[in-house]
Design a protein around this motif. Sequence first.
Motif, PDB file in Angstrom:
ATOM      1  N   LYS A  90    -112.130   2.700 -32.260  1.00 40.50           N
ATOM      2  CA  LYS A  90    -112.789   3.643 -32.609  1.00 40.50           C
ATOM      3  C   LYS A  90    -111.785   5.064 -33.105  1.00 40.50           C
ATOM      4  CE  LYS A  90    -115.843   3.771 -29.454  1.00 40.50           C
ATOM      5  NZ  LYS A  90    -116.887   4.024 -28.670  1.00 40.50           N
ATOM      6  N   PRO A  91    -111.885   5.959 -33.864  1.00 47.70           N
ATOM      7  CA  PRO A  91    -111.033   7.125 -33.933  1.00 47.70           C
ATOM      8  C   PRO A  91    -110.763   7.943 -32.883  1.00 47.70           C
ATOM      9  CG  PRO A  91    -112.862   7.149 -35.752  1.00 47.70           C
ATOM     10  CD  PRO A  91    -113.149   5.990 -34.613  1.00 47.70           C
ATOM     11  N   ILE A  92    -109.688   8.634 -32.469  1.00 42.86           N
ATOM     12  CA  ILE A  92    -109.515   9.613 -31.721  1.00 42.86           C
ATOM     13  C   ILE A  92    -110.135  10.866 -31.730  1.00 42.86           C
ATOM     14  CG2 ILE A  92    -107.591  10.696 -30.389  1.00 42.86           C
ATOM     15  CD1 ILE A  92    -107.616   7.544 -30.053  1.00 42.86           C
ATOM     16  N   VAL A  93    -111.037  11.208 -30.891  1.00 40.99           N
ATOM     17  CA  VAL A  93    -111.592  12.490 -31.471  1.00 40.99           C
ATOM     18  C   VAL A  93    -111.313  13.777 -30.635  1.00 40.99           C
ATOM     19  CG1 VAL A  93    -113.614  11.241 -32.310  1.00 40.99           C
ATOM     20  CG2 VAL A  93    -113.588  12.116 -29.541  1.00 40.99           C
ATOM     21  N   THR A  94    -110.428  13.343 -29.651  1.00 43.19           N
ATOM     22  CA  THR A  94    -109.865  14.577 -28.674  1.00 43.19           C
ATOM     23  C   THR A  94    -109.323  15.651 -29.604  1.00 43.19           C
ATOM     24  OG1 THR A  94    -109.309  13.209 -26.997  1.00 43.19           O
ATOM     25  CG2 THR A  94    -108.247  15.287 -26.881  1.00 43.19           C
ATOM     26  N   GLU A  95    -109.898  16.961 -29.316  1.00 44.85           N
ATOM     27  CA  GLU A  95    -109.400  18.219 -30.179  1.00 44.85           C
ATOM     28  C   GLU A  95    -108.091  18.679 -29.686  1.00 44.85           C
ATOM     29  OE1 GLU A  95    -112.469  20.673 -31.926  1.00 44.85           O
ATOM     30  OE2 GLU A  95    -113.760  19.933 -30.404  1.00 44.85           O
ATOM     31  N   ILE A  96    -107.541  19.099 -30.453  1.00 42.92           N
ATOM     32  CA  ILE A  96    -106.138  20.044 -30.133  1.00 42.92           C
ATOM     33  C   ILE A  96    -106.419  21.468 -30.657  1.00 42.92           C
ATOM     34  CG2 ILE A  96    -103.860  20.099 -30.373  1.00 42.92           C
ATOM     35  CD1 ILE A  96    -103.710  17.188 -31.108  1.00 42.92           C
ATOM     36  N   LEU A  97    -106.664  22.316 -29.584  1.00 46.38           N
ATOM     37  CA  LEU A  97    -106.930  23.673 -29.544  1.00 46.38           C
ATOM     38  C   LEU A  97    -106.100  24.743 -29.288  1.00 46.38           C
ATOM     39  CD1 LEU A  97    -110.654  22.931 -28.604  1.00 46.38           C
ATOM     40  CD2 LEU A  97    -109.949  23.202 -30.922  1.00 46.38           C
ATOM     41  N   PRO A  98    -106.195  25.723 -29.678  1.00 50.28           N
ATOM     42  CA  PRO A  98    -105.319  27.074 -29.078  1.00 50.28           C
ATOM     43  C   PRO A  98    -105.927  27.384 -27.668  1.00 50.28           C
ATOM     44  CG  PRO A  98    -106.552  27.837 -30.808  1.00 50.28           C
ATOM     45  CD  PRO A  98    -106.745  26.479 -30.917  1.00 50.28           C
ATOM     46  N   ALA A  99    -104.907  27.594 -27.084  1.00 53.47           N
ATOM     47  CA  ALA A  99    -105.326  27.921 -25.404  1.00 53.47           C
ATOM     48  C   ALA A  99    -106.027  29.411 -25.457  1.00 53.47           C
ATOM     49  CB  ALA A  99    -104.127  27.975 -24.617  1.00 53.47           C
ATOM     50  N   LYS A 100    -106.982  29.290 -24.644  1.00 48.56           N
ATOM     51  CA  LYS A 100    -107.791  30.638 -24.358  1.00 48.56           C
ATOM     52  C   LYS A 100    -107.609  31.182 -23.282  1.00 48.56           C
ATOM     53  CE  LYS A 100    -111.413  30.541 -28.285  1.00 48.56           C
ATOM     54  NZ  LYS A 100    -112.818  30.807 -28.294  1.00 48.56           N
ATOM     55  N   VAL A 101    -108.353  32.125 -22.626  1.00 48.70           N
ATOM     56  CA  VAL A 101    -107.999  32.600 -21.252  1.00 48.70           C
ATOM     57  C   VAL A 101    -108.674  31.291 -20.431  1.00 48.70           C
ATOM     58  CG1 VAL A 101    -109.138  34.249 -19.454  1.00 48.70           C
ATOM     59  CG2 VAL A 101    -108.688  34.887 -21.623  1.00 48.70           C
ATOM     60  N   PHE A 102    -108.016  31.177 -19.098  1.00 49.27           N
ATOM     61  CA  PHE A 102    -108.270  30.118 -18.219  1.00 49.27           C
ATOM     62  C   PHE A 102    -109.019  30.802 -17.061  1.00 49.27           C
ATOM     63  CE2 PHE A 102    -107.465  27.217 -14.514  1.00 49.27           C
ATOM     64  CZ  PHE A 102    -108.057  25.940 -15.057  1.00 49.27           C
ATOM     65  N   TYR A 103    -110.056  30.360 -16.539  1.00 44.18           N
ATOM     66  CA  TYR A 103    -110.979  30.918 -15.528  1.00 44.18           C
ATOM     67  C   TYR A 103    -110.925  29.719 -14.474  1.00 44.18           C
ATOM     68  CZ  TYR A 103    -112.445  34.132 -18.769  1.00 44.18           C
ATOM     69  OH  TYR A 103    -112.676  35.191 -19.738  1.00 44.18           O
TER      70      TYR A 103
END
Length: 163
Positions: free
Chosen positions: A110-123
């Motif tokens: 199946k396709p790889i669906v993991t997103e690659i996203l810009p980091a935001k604030v980490f809590y």
Amino acid sequence: MVKPFDEQPGIIKVTSGYTGGETENPTYQEVCSERTGHYEAVQITFDSSIYPYEKLLELYWQQIDPTDPGGQFYDRGKSYQTAIFYHSEEQKKVAVQSKQALQQSGKFLKPIVTEILPAKVFYEAEDYHQHYYKKNPQHYNRYQVGSGRAAFIDNHWGRENDK
């Protein structure tokens, strides 16, 4: 996600927490409610001269089902979907290349669906979530087996990668 990274050389700190959403200082209960937009995540502080970013990505892929758009194993919902949060354009480029290489490897049908996203604030998550695998080893191990995660990792990567 803490355990696989926790005792690797060059890993300085692994912190459980929440990121990617809009709610400030969310609690675990709020994140699980699916109303904050946050993902459950780990923040990894590492020495790239000892443990390069590429190696972090390689180990990450070996701990998840990158083809599941609905969450991970027993855990369902957006807060449990897989994602890589990058902190620089170079990290983004390397993460995208890593994802493409995994897709092209044929390891998954199946396709790889993991997103690659810009980091935001980490809590940072509550104390009881930090190093949960050490605080509650029996529950942690039962979950690994009962959820199907251990079998999935063994099937796709072999036992030596389930650290």
